[in-house]
Write a protein that holds these residues in place. Structure first.
Motif, PDB file in Angstrom:
ATOM      1  N   VAL A  66      27.270 -40.534  35.563  1.00  0.00           N
ATOM      2  CA  VAL A  66      25.976 -41.196  35.485  1.00  0.00           C
ATOM      3  C   VAL A  66      25.862 -42.037  34.211  1.00  0.00           C
ATOM      4  N   LYS A  67      26.735 -41.852  33.275  1.00  0.00           N
ATOM      5  CA  LYS A  67      26.646 -42.544  31.993  1.00  0.00           C
ATOM      6  C   LYS A  67      26.921 -44.036  32.147  1.00  0.00           C
ATOM      7  N   ILE A  68      26.252 -44.817  31.318  1.00  0.00           N
ATOM      8  CA  ILE A  68      26.427 -46.269  31.307  1.00  0.00           C
ATOM      9  C   ILE A  68      27.538 -46.588  30.309  1.00  0.00           C
ATOM     10  N   SER A  69      28.596 -47.205  30.793  1.00  0.00           N
ATOM     11  CA  SER A  69      29.748 -47.491  29.920  1.00  0.00           C
ATOM     12  C   SER A  69      29.406 -48.630  28.959  1.00  0.00           C
ATOM     13  N   HIS A  70      30.236 -48.770  27.931  1.00  0.00           N
ATOM     14  CA  HIS A  70      30.043 -49.854  26.965  1.00  0.00           C
ATOM     15  C   HIS A  70      30.211 -51.215  27.640  1.00  0.00           C
ATOM     16  N   LYS A  71      31.115 -51.283  28.590  1.00  0.00           N
ATOM     17  CA  LYS A  71      31.330 -52.526  29.326  1.00  0.00           C
ATOM     18  C   LYS A  71      30.080 -52.900  30.118  1.00  0.00           C
ATOM     19  N   GLU A  72      29.470 -51.940  30.796  1.00  0.00           N
ATOM     20  CA  GLU A  72      28.245 -52.197  31.550  1.00  0.00           C
ATOM     21  C   GLU A  72      27.089 -52.583  30.621  1.00  0.00           C
ATOM     22  N   GLN A  73      27.027 -51.946  29.455  1.00  0.00           N
ATOM     23  CA  GLN A  73      25.993 -52.294  28.490  1.00  0.00           C
ATOM     24  C   GLN A  73      26.154 -53.733  28.015  1.00  0.00           C
ATOM     25  N   PHE A  74      27.379 -54.142  27.752  1.00  0.00           N
ATOM     26  CA  PHE A  74      27.628 -55.513  27.321  1.00  0.00           C
ATOM     27  C   PHE A  74      27.261 -56.504  28.419  1.00  0.00           C
TER      28      PHE A  74
END
Length: 97
Positions: A66-74
Motif C-alpha cells: 500500500v505504500k507510495i514509492s519514491h518514484k510514484e511521489q516524484f
C-alpha cells in the motif's frame, strides 16, 4: 462506459482547442520573471503537499503493497496530478490485501 469515455474525451478536446485558439486573440504581456516565479512556487507548493502527506500515508500503512514509492511521489509532484496521471496511479496500484 465507452460512450462516457468518448464524451469525456470530446469535451476535454473541445476545451483545450478553445483555449488554444483563443490565446492569440487575448491582449496580454509576457513577464518572464512572473512566469518563472509562479512555476517555482507551484512546484514548491506541490512538494510541500505531496512528500509530507505521502510520508504520513506510508507511515500509517502496515503492508508494503500500500505504500507510495519514491518514484510514484516524484510522478505526482512533477505531473501535478492531472486526471490521467492520477487515474493511472490508482488503477495500477496493488489492492491492500
Amino acid at each position: 462506459q465507452q460512450s462516457f469515455r468518448t464524451l469525456a474525451f470530446m469535451a476535454e478536446t473541445a476545451i483545450f482547442a478553445y483555449m488554444g485558439l483563443s490565446l492569440p486573440t487575448l491582449h496580454h504581456r509576457f513577464h518572464f520573471g512572473f512566469i518563472c516565479s509562479a512555476m517555482a512556487l507551484i512546484l514548491l507548493g506541490r512538494a510541500l503537499n505531496i512528500f509530507p502527506l505521502s510520508f504520513l500515508i506510508n507511515r500509517q500503512s502496515d503492508s508494503s503493497s500500500v505504500k507510495i514509492s519514491h518514484k510514484e511521489q516524484f510522478i505526482m509532484w512533477f505531473s501535478g496530478l492531472r486526471g490521467a496521471i492520477a487515474f493511472s496511479l490508482v488503477r495500477f496500484h496493488p489492492p491492500p490485501h
